[in-house]
Scaffold this motif. Structure first.
Motif, PDB file in Angstrom:
ATOM      1  N   THR A 104       0.802  -1.229   0.000  1.00  0.00           N
ATOM      2  CA  THR A 104       0.000   0.000   0.000  1.00  0.00           C
ATOM      3  C   THR A 104       0.833   1.278   0.000  1.00  0.00           C
ATOM      4  O   THR A 104       0.287   2.356  -0.235  1.00  0.00           O
ATOM      5  N   ALA A 105       2.135   1.176   0.257  1.00  0.00           N
ATOM      6  CA  ALA A 105       2.964   2.383   0.372  1.00  0.00           C
ATOM      7  C   ALA A 105       2.976   3.179  -0.928  1.00  0.00           C
ATOM      8  O   ALA A 105       2.857   4.415  -0.916  1.00  0.00           O
ATOM      9  N   LEU A 106       3.091   2.486  -2.058  1.00  0.00           N
ATOM     10  CA  LEU A 106       3.112   3.192  -3.337  1.00  0.00           C
ATOM     11  C   LEU A 106       1.760   3.844  -3.619  1.00  0.00           C
ATOM     12  O   LEU A 106       1.701   4.944  -4.182  1.00  0.00           O
ATOM     13  N   THR A 107       0.681   3.202  -3.195  1.00  0.00           N
ATOM     14  CA  THR A 107      -0.652   3.770  -3.391  1.00  0.00           C
ATOM     15  C   THR A 107      -0.801   5.092  -2.649  1.00  0.00           C
ATOM     16  O   THR A 107      -1.429   6.038  -3.141  1.00  0.00           O
ATOM     17  N   VAL A 108      -0.220   5.173  -1.452  1.00  0.00           N
ATOM     18  CA  VAL A 108      -0.281   6.411  -0.671  1.00  0.00           C
ATOM     19  C   VAL A 108       0.381   7.556  -1.436  1.00  0.00           C
ATOM     20  O   VAL A 108      -0.150   8.674  -1.497  1.00  0.00           O
ATOM     21  N   LEU A 109       1.527   7.300  -2.047  1.00  0.00           N
ATOM     22  CA  LEU A 109       2.225   8.341  -2.800  1.00  0.00           C
ATOM     23  C   LEU A 109       1.482   8.692  -4.085  1.00  0.00           C
ATOM     24  O   LEU A 109       1.472   9.855  -4.506  1.00  0.00           O
ATOM     25  N   ILE A 110       0.849   7.706  -4.698  1.00  0.00           N
ATOM     26  CA  ILE A 110       0.053   7.980  -5.895  1.00  0.00           C
ATOM     27  C   ILE A 110      -1.114   8.900  -5.548  1.00  0.00           C
ATOM     28  O   ILE A 110      -1.416   9.858  -6.268  1.00  0.00           O
ATOM     29  N   LEU A 111      -1.775   8.626  -4.418  1.00  0.00           N
ATOM     30  CA  LEU A 111      -2.892   9.475  -3.991  1.00  0.00           C
ATOM     31  C   LEU A 111      -2.434  10.906  -3.725  1.00  0.00           C
ATOM     32  O   LEU A 111      -3.148  11.864  -4.049  1.00  0.00           O
ATOM     33  N   LEU A 112      -1.251  11.051  -3.141  1.00  0.00           N
ATOM     34  CA  LEU A 112      -0.736  12.388  -2.866  1.00  0.00           C
ATOM     35  C   LEU A 112      -0.511  13.165  -4.155  1.00  0.00           C
ATOM     36  O   LEU A 112      -0.856  14.356  -4.249  1.00  0.00           O
ATOM     37  N   VAL A 113       0.032  12.518  -5.158  1.00  0.00           N
ATOM     38  CA  VAL A 113       0.317  13.202  -6.421  1.00  0.00           C
ATOM     39  C   VAL A 113      -0.969  13.476  -7.189  1.00  0.00           C
ATOM     40  O   VAL A 113      -1.132  14.548  -7.791  1.00  0.00           O
ATOM     41  N   VAL A 114      -1.906  12.528  -7.181  1.00  0.00           N
ATOM     42  CA  VAL A 114      -3.181  12.742  -7.861  1.00  0.00           C
ATOM     43  C   VAL A 114      -3.933  13.907  -7.227  1.00  0.00           C
ATOM     44  O   VAL A 114      -4.628  14.674  -7.906  1.00  0.00           O
ATOM     45  N   TRP A 115      -3.783  14.072  -5.920  1.00  0.00           N
ATOM     46  CA  TRP A 115      -4.425  15.179  -5.194  1.00  0.00           C
ATOM     47  C   TRP A 115      -3.950  16.534  -5.705  1.00  0.00           C
ATOM     48  O   TRP A 115      -4.661  17.540  -5.579  1.00  0.00           O
ATOM     49  N   GLN A 116      -2.785  16.573  -6.322  1.00  0.00           N
ATOM     50  CA  GLN A 116      -2.221  17.823  -6.836  1.00  0.00           C
ATOM     51  C   GLN A 116      -2.621  18.028  -8.297  1.00  0.00           C
ATOM     52  O   GLN A 116      -1.779  18.243  -9.165  1.00  0.00           O
ATOM     53  N   PHE A 117      -3.922  17.953  -8.594  1.00  0.00           N
ATOM     54  CA  PHE A 117      -4.390  18.047  -9.974  1.00  0.00           C
ATOM     55  C   PHE A 117      -4.730  19.474 -10.388  1.00  0.00           C
ATOM     56  O   PHE A 117      -5.277  19.693 -11.462  1.00  0.00           O
ATOM     57  N   GLY A 118      -4.424  20.448  -9.555  1.00  0.00           N
ATOM     58  CA  GLY A 118      -4.827  21.820  -9.831  1.00  0.00           C
ATOM     59  C   GLY A 118      -4.231  22.409 -11.085  1.00  0.00           C
ATOM     60  O   GLY A 118      -4.915  23.098 -11.856  1.00  0.00           O
ATOM     61  N   SER A 119      -2.960  22.137 -11.326  1.00  0.00           N
ATOM     62  CA  SER A 119      -2.296  22.731 -12.487  1.00  0.00           C
ATOM     63  C   SER A 119      -2.903  22.254 -13.807  1.00  0.00           C
ATOM     64  O   SER A 119      -3.288  23.075 -14.647  1.00  0.00           O
ATOM     65  N   PRO A 120      -3.015  20.937 -14.052  1.00  0.00           N
ATOM     66  CA  PRO A 120      -3.685  20.524 -15.294  1.00  0.00           C
ATOM     67  C   PRO A 120      -5.150  20.918 -15.334  1.00  0.00           C
ATOM     68  O   PRO A 120      -5.704  21.124 -16.419  1.00  0.00           O
ATOM     69  N   MET A 121      -5.802  21.055 -14.175  1.00  0.00           N
ATOM     70  CA  MET A 121      -7.201  21.484 -14.144  1.00  0.00           C
ATOM     71  C   MET A 121      -7.351  22.886 -14.727  1.00  0.00           C
ATOM     72  O   MET A 121      -8.265  23.147 -15.523  1.00  0.00           O
ATOM     73  N   ILE A 122      -6.445  23.799 -14.348  1.00  0.00           N
ATOM     74  CA  ILE A 122      -6.497  25.168 -14.868  1.00  0.00           C
ATOM     75  C   ILE A 122      -6.296  25.171 -16.383  1.00  0.00           C
ATOM     76  O   ILE A 122      -6.966  25.905 -17.127  1.00  0.00           O
ATOM     77  N   ILE A 123      -5.373  24.342 -16.852  1.00  0.00           N
ATOM     78  CA  ILE A 123      -5.114  24.277 -18.300  1.00  0.00           C
ATOM     79  C   ILE A 123      -6.314  23.695 -19.035  1.00  0.00           C
ATOM     80  O   ILE A 123      -6.697  24.177 -20.112  1.00  0.00           O
ATOM     81  N   PHE A 124      -6.932  22.662 -18.461  1.00  0.00           N
ATOM     82  CA  PHE A 124      -8.144  22.096 -19.060  1.00  0.00           C
ATOM     83  C   PHE A 124      -9.261  23.142 -19.102  1.00  0.00           C
ATOM     84  O   PHE A 124      -9.994  23.244 -20.090  1.00  0.00           O
ATOM     85  N   LEU A 125      -9.385  23.896 -18.034  1.00  0.00           N
ATOM     86  CA  LEU A 125     -10.437  24.906 -17.964  1.00  0.00           C
ATOM     87  C   LEU A 125     -10.248  25.969 -19.049  1.00  0.00           C
ATOM     88  O   LEU A 125     -11.212  26.394 -19.693  1.00  0.00           O
ATOM     89  N   ALA A 126      -8.999  26.364 -19.264  1.00  0.00           N
ATOM     90  CA  ALA A 126      -8.724  27.329 -20.336  1.00  0.00           C
ATOM     91  C   ALA A 126      -9.053  26.739 -21.701  1.00  0.00           C
ATOM     92  O   ALA A 126      -9.591  27.429 -22.580  1.00  0.00           O
ATOM     93  N   GLY A 127      -8.741  25.451 -21.895  1.00  0.00           N
ATOM     94  CA  GLY A 127      -9.049  24.796 -23.162  1.00  0.00           C
ATOM     95  C   GLY A 127     -10.543  24.665 -23.388  1.00  0.00           C
ATOM     96  O   GLY A 127     -11.034  24.860 -24.518  1.00  0.00           O
ATOM     97  N   LEU A 128     -11.289  24.341 -22.344  1.00  0.00           N
ATOM     98  CA  LEU A 128     -12.746  24.209 -22.479  1.00  0.00           C
ATOM     99  C   LEU A 128     -13.390  25.523 -22.890  1.00  0.00           C
ATOM    100  O   LEU A 128     -14.362  25.540 -23.661  1.00  0.00           O
ATOM    101  N   ARG A 129     -12.867  26.614 -22.386  1.00  0.00           N
ATOM    102  CA  ARG A 129     -13.455  27.914 -22.695  1.00  0.00           C
ATOM    103  C   ARG A 129     -13.118  28.395 -24.102  1.00  0.00           C
ATOM    104  O   ARG A 129     -13.657  29.411 -24.553  1.00  0.00           O
ATOM    105  N   GLN A 130     -12.216  27.683 -24.777  1.00  0.00           N
ATOM    106  CA  GLN A 130     -11.886  28.021 -26.160  1.00  0.00           C
ATOM    107  C   GLN A 130     -12.717  27.242 -27.169  1.00  0.00           C
ATOM    108  O   GLN A 130     -12.649  27.517 -28.367  1.00  0.00           O
ATOM    109  N   ILE A 131     -13.505  26.287 -26.711  1.00  0.00           N
ATOM    110  CA  ILE A 131     -14.334  25.501 -27.626  1.00  0.00           C
ATOM    111  C   ILE A 131     -15.545  26.346 -28.034  1.00  0.00           C
ATOM    112  O   ILE A 131     -16.271  26.859 -27.171  1.00  0.00           O
ATOM    113  N   PRO A 132     -15.799  26.524 -29.310  1.00  0.00           N
ATOM    114  CA  PRO A 132     -16.925  27.365 -29.754  1.00  0.00           C
ATOM    115  C   PRO A 132     -18.267  26.830 -29.250  1.00  0.00           C
ATOM    116  O   PRO A 132     -18.551  25.627 -29.360  1.00  0.00           O
TER     117      PRO A 132
END
Length: 320
Positions: free
Chosen positions: A178-206
């Protein structure tokens, strides 16, 4: 007709065109020197902090160097030993590949889901977008790593919740399963940066595309897979490349939370490289590991670029 004494002794004056070109050259030289002076801090930093260490590490990768004595040239011995006679190298590479190929898709899925939610334009979405972006800023810090270790410890909050539900807790960090799973969860929790980029991309769709799909009777699921995803593929591709490269360089979380254990179950490549260089003082060996990592990242990135022609849609090019 004989030349007069004045004609012989008087100097030839430069033409107006030659004088103008000379002034232009001086002006251009002055502008160039001014430009180089402005960027000189960056140039100094590039040559001494980036290019210099790169060249030095490439040379050291062919040597036996312990930081205390002069480098001893040994050719390709470091590379041969790494690839044929180092089980911890294979373990670290395996752990890192598993981490990258699991955490990266999960992070992008969560980031896209939140971006879709915040793209509704409802009141307060800007505030919540900021809140969800904060983990990307502080997620790699020492404090968060320590907090994460406490939360998933034997007496941490996760086990307290399980006990409240009548379930048996466990040592999440001390268990190799389970140790590796704990670290995976920590990194997945840091999804803010790609979220902002996705949000900018969504707003460019006509919006006209969604209106046309609605007129044709398409439901939300069909609209998502037929319009949103194809139009968002360049952004998905960008996030995929950046998060994949970042995943190979993970270090802080494993170093502070698990120290590569238990039983090397979280021995990431960067962590093993650090141990080799600064704990075992095998700087030449570590330099060879760094160049192997560079080649691995370059190969995976190249494969992603090669595959992009089949699934990435560029509107300006009419699709590819």
């Amino acid at each position: 007709m004989a030349k007069t004494e004045t004609d012989i002794t008087s100097p030839k004056l430069p033409s107006p065109d030659a004088e103008r070109k000379k002034m232009e050259r001086k002006k251009a030289l002055k502008e160039s020197l001014t430009g180089y002076a402005i960027i000189s801090p960056w140039l100094i930093g590039f040559f001494f902090l980036i290019l210099g260490p790169i060249v030095a590490s490439f040379y050291l990768s062919f040597t036996d160097y312990d930081l205390l004595s002069s480098p001893n040239w040994i050719g390709f011995d470091n590379y041969i030993n790494i690839l044929t006679n180092d089980p911890r190298f294979r373990q670290s590479l395996t752990v890192t590949l598993i981490f990258v190929f699991v955490s990266t898709p999960l992070k992008l899925i969560f980031a896209l889901a939140l971006a879709m939610l915040f793209n509704t334009g409802r009141k307060g979405t800007g505030f919540f977008t900021t809140i969800y972006y904060i983990p990307s800023i502080i997620g790699g810090s020492v404090a968060i790593a320590v907090v994460w270790r406490i939360i998933f410890g034997r007496n941490g909050a996760i086990n307290d919740i399980l006990t409240t539900l009548g379930l048996e807790g466990m040592n999440w960090i001390g268990n190799p399963d389970t140790a590796l799973t704990v670290l995976i969860l920590l990194v997945v929790w840091q999804f803010g940066s790609p979220m902002i980029i996705f949000l900018a991309g969504l707003r460019q769709i006509p919006t006209e595309l969604y209106e046309a799909a609605s007129v044709d009777g398409a439901n939300k699921l069909q609209t998502f897979f037929k319009i949103t995803i194809p139009m968002l593929t360049p952004v998905i591709f960008f996030n995929l490349i950046m998060q994949t490269i970042g995943g190979f360089m993970i270090f802080t979380q494993a170093y502070l939370i698990t120290q590569g254990g238990p039983m090397d179950s979280t021995l990431f490549y960067a962590l093993y490289l650090y141990e080799t260089a600064f704990e075992y003082l095998r700087m030449g060996y570590a330099s060879a590991m760094a160049w192997i990592l560079l080649l691995i990242i370059a190969a995976i990135t190249l494969l992603l670029f090669k595959s992009s022609s089949r699934w990435v849609f560029y509107e300006s090019e009419g699709g590819r």
